[in-house]
Each structure stands twice: as structure tokens, then as C-alpha cells.
Design a protein around this motif. Sequence first.
Motif, mmCIF file in Angstrom:
data_model
loop_
_atom_site.group_PDB
_atom_site.id
_atom_site.type_symbol
_atom_site.label_atom_id
_atom_site.label_comp_id
_atom_site.label_asym_id
_atom_site.label_seq_id
_atom_site.Cartn_x
_atom_site.Cartn_y
_atom_site.Cartn_z
ATOM 1 N N HIS A 423 0.864 -1.174 0.000
ATOM 2 C CA HIS A 423 0.000 0.000 0.000
ATOM 3 C C HIS A 423 0.901 1.225 0.000
ATOM 4 O O HIS A 423 1.564 1.533 0.982
ATOM 5 N N PHE A 424 0.948 1.928 -1.154
ATOM 6 C CA PHE A 424 1.794 3.116 -1.269
ATOM 7 C C PHE A 424 0.920 4.338 -1.502
ATOM 8 O O PHE A 424 -0.040 4.260 -2.268
ATOM 9 N N PRO A 425 1.221 5.460 -0.870
ATOM 10 C CA PRO A 425 2.217 5.666 0.190
ATOM 11 C C PRO A 425 1.754 4.998 1.489
ATOM 12 O O PRO A 425 0.564 4.995 1.783
ATOM 13 N N ALA A 426 2.706 4.446 2.237
ATOM 14 C CA ALA A 426 2.365 3.673 3.440
ATOM 15 C C ALA A 426 2.173 4.583 4.651
ATOM 16 O O ALA A 426 2.647 4.294 5.744
ATOM 17 N N ILE A 427 1.466 5.700 4.449
ATOM 18 C CA ILE A 427 1.212 6.661 5.539
ATOM 19 C C ILE A 427 -0.025 6.206 6.311
ATOM 20 O O ILE A 427 -1.102 6.050 5.723
#
Length: 587
Positions: A423-427
Motif C-alpha cells: 500500500h503506497f504511500p504507506a502513511i
Amino acid sequence: MSKGVIRKVSGPLVIASGMRDANMFDVVRVSHQRLIGEIIEMHGDEASIQVYEETSGLKPGEEVVSMGVPMSVELGPGLITSIYDGIQRPLNSIMEVAGNLLKRGVEVAALDRSKKWEFRATVSKGDRVVSGDVLGTVEETPVVTQKIMVPNGIEGTVTSIQSGSFTVDDFIATIETKEGEQSITMLQRWPVRKGRPYRRKLPPKMPLVTGQRVVDTFFPLAKGGVAAVPGPFGSGKTVIQHQLAKWAEVDIVVYIGCGERGNEMTDVLNEFPELIDPKTKQSLMQRTVLIANTSDMPVAAREASIYTGITIAEYFRDMGYSVALMADSTSRWAEALREMSGRLSEMPGEEGYPAYLGSRLAQFYERAGQVVTLGQQEREGALSVIGAVSPPGGDISEPVSQATLRIVKVFWGLDSALAYRRHFPAINWLNSYSLYLDNMKDWYGEFVAQDFLELRQRMMTLLQEEAELEEVVKMVGMDALSDMDRLKLEAARSIREDFLHQNSFHEVDTYTSLTKQYHMMQLIMEYYEKAKEVLDKGGDIEKVLSIAVRETIGRFKYVTEQQIEEEYHKVSKELVRELSEVCKEEE
């Protein structure tokens, strides 16, 4: 110049006696090898020197010479596309002189003294100028025009100026000041530990648009703001900084590889020249300055690399440019502080870090901001700082992360679980935050949509409710949930997978304009609100969840910017039609 002799050597720390005439933060040359160092503590005639090169082989009695000037950087044409080490030595030039291995004591000018630049004067003889006024311009690269400014502290009347081809050491103008005539070159020097002056700092009112949905919509960074990106190994700190360097709406990028592994910096050095800047269609390096101080380079130089980078960034800010500084990572810089503090036998703070860690971090981050620059013609420049933090084991309760969070106003917390799920961005949307939202409310309302932040808040609420419902599902199972709660889970899943997840390798999905982000939010929330109405009328949850248009909403991220409006209205109508049919079937 003050001369002394080495009394003691302890790793990168050298104690020298006989230095009574030297000053704090003076640059010194150590031994016959002329190693570069900086005085960081004085006691009587004894100076503690932080040496920025390998000190093995040094012995007591060798000469130490203070140069009488603070650690400074050279500013002028030739900065863009350059690759420097932590103390602004150009690595390409060093390789030509000394080969592939970085040797001690190599002296190479930061800016090429032989290259000629085409200078075009923008003022005339007889014009009155003050500090910060632009004397002329140099086209440094096809995308960056460097403005040659009147150095700080100089004010007077131009007595001569000429356009033409000059090196950075050649005189291009003379200015008659109260103290006499001053000859001006294109080269300026500035001490790295001192912030460059400006007229006034402006409040953060507009976002730094990055094209990354989780950033721009959920946790925006203001232009001239500061952000921290903490995360464990492999969670994507470097990747997100690369993405921001490529897509953020800035004119200049300064990238500092501070203590990171050599292979990561090698990737940056190899990839940045090949990356095509989407705005200019030129190589990204045509507006980038790289500072490489990897983990196998001298530890002490990490401390200087941060200041070197931000001073170069301030120089371009003063020209009226928007600059983004990426520091990867401030944890390695803090480790260098800890090592030097330990060798100085200072009283340690938490986990051995120096007690002044927080103030040093604050001094660095506070040099960011959107400012009105010096000069008679007011220019606005912005310096935005994004600092990666590498807490051991991803534990942000450690001192560097906590000291950083007390200073910065944007926290993008990276989550290794999201990174492992690709899952990008992994924020992580549950523990990240932005404190600039209230300041930028008017901007979003004027330039995007009045209800932009309202939609964002409703989506955030759904994600928080999803986290609570997932705890219930773990205990009693999905069957125990009401239809309305199942709908919440599905809507939240759509937010996560269709909105927050972004494919940086997809030519369309890699960047999303604010208008497209707004329409994506509208579609997801329209589905949720209208589906709630259907359930209130006794609709079947299975039919509501399985309507075909949901797949179209999920694919909306791949709609090109040119088709946004047309596709949005088409999908919205289809959504209303399909949910209306579900209602009719129930009746």
C-alpha cells in the motif's frame, strides 16, 4: 590565523592547545594533510575540533591552523546538478583528482573556477541598490535561471556593471558604498550555521501540492512548512521523498543523504538524472542539488551536511524560488551529535543523546518558511523541509522522533504493515496529522471547492469508525454487524483502496490534481450517502454493495486529467440510476 598543536585525538574529535586567538566554529586545517575541521568548544587556549575526515594516523604535536572564518558554503552559478559531500566538496571533481576512493585532505573548490557563465545585467550604472537586489541573471540550466544578488550588508550606487561571459571569480560590477567602492563577483560565501536574512516571514496559507492524495487531501504540507516522515526500515521513507521531489510544485530540490546506506544514495545518484521532470520534460537533475554523506563516510560530516543543504536552499529561496529540502535522515545526524557529545564528556540526555538535541533540531527546522526576501523589488520565496526520521524498530517514542514531533506541524507516520501489503504511500491515516489545515481552509475554498475540507473530514470519520468496527468484528464476527455498519466498512474500504492507495509506477495514477482528488472524494461519499438512504428505506445490503458502478468508482483514479469533469458526471449519474433500481426492486 591562529596556530596550535594536537594534544589528543579521540576518533573524529581532536583536542588542540595554543589556540587562544581562534573563535568558536572557525574552520581549521589539521596536520600536514590539511584535514578539514571545525572548532566546537573552547576552554582557555584549548580547542575541541570536530574533524570532518578520517583521523587515523594523527598524533600529538602535529600542527593545527585556524583559518579565522566560520564553516561556510560557496553560493553562485554551478550549484544546480552538482553532487557534494557533507562539507560541499564536489564529488565529481574529487573523483577526477583522486580517483574513485575519497582520499583525505583533498582540496577542490565547491564551484568550478574555470567555467564561464553568460551574465546578463538587469541594472544600469547609476542605479541605487540594496542587499538582495538582483544585479543580473545567469541561465544555469535550461530550467533554472540563477539571479545574481547584491551580497548582504552592501548598499550603494552601481558605478560599473557589464554583461558578458565570466567565471565566478571575475568582477561583474562595482558599487559605491559608504565604506568605499566594493567589487562584486558572482560568488558569495555564507556561514552554514547562520540563517540567511529576509524581510519578513509569511503565515502558511497555501499547500505545497504534491499530487499524492493522502498528502494533499488528508495531511497537507504548507508551502514553507516542515514535515517529519518517521518509519521503520523498509516502510518507504526514501521512496516517498523521491516521489515528492519529482511531483511537488517547487522550482528547486535540495536532497541530503545524511548517513543513509551507500546503496540508497547510489540509487538516488543513478535515478535522478534519468527521471524526467513532468513539468519541464528535462532531467530532474536540472533543478536539483544533491548532498551525499553516506554511512561509510566520516560521521562528523553528517552534522555539517544538514547545514550545508539548508544554506544552499535558503540561497535559492532568496531569489524568489519555491524550494523543497529533503533530509534523509535526521536520525543519523542526531547520532553524529550523540557521538561528538560523548567524546566531549558532556552530560548525556535521554538514551545518550545530548541535552541540546531538541534545540539543534529546532534551529534547523525553523529556517524553513515562506518569506518576503530582501531587496527593493519584493519577492516571495518559500523553503519547505521534509525530514525523514529512522527510529530503531519503528518506535517513535525514542528521543529524535519525539523532539522532531514537538517542532514540526506535519507528521506522516509510515506503517510497515501497509508497506508489506504494497500500500503506497504507506502513511498511516490513523496516527498521522497536519496542523496547517485550519490556516489553509480559505485557500482550498477559493481554489478547489468550498466543501473540500468538509468531505475530507467525513472520510476521516469513516476511517476512524472502521477501526472501531474492526475490533468488534474480531470479537463477534461480521454477522453481528448491522447493515449500516457493514456499509460503513465497505465505504471505508473504498477510501483506503480506491483513494488512499496510489500506484507511483502508473503514468496516470502517479500524480493526481486537487480537482481530481475532490471528484474522487465526491464519488465515494455520494455512494455512501445515497446507499444509506436506500438502506433507510429497507433496501437489501447485498444488492447495495454489489452494484456495478462501484467498480467504476474504484477505477476513477486511472481517468486522465483531461477527462475528469466528463467522467465524473457520467459516473455520478450511473450511481444514482443503479441505486434507484435497487429501491424499485425492493418496492
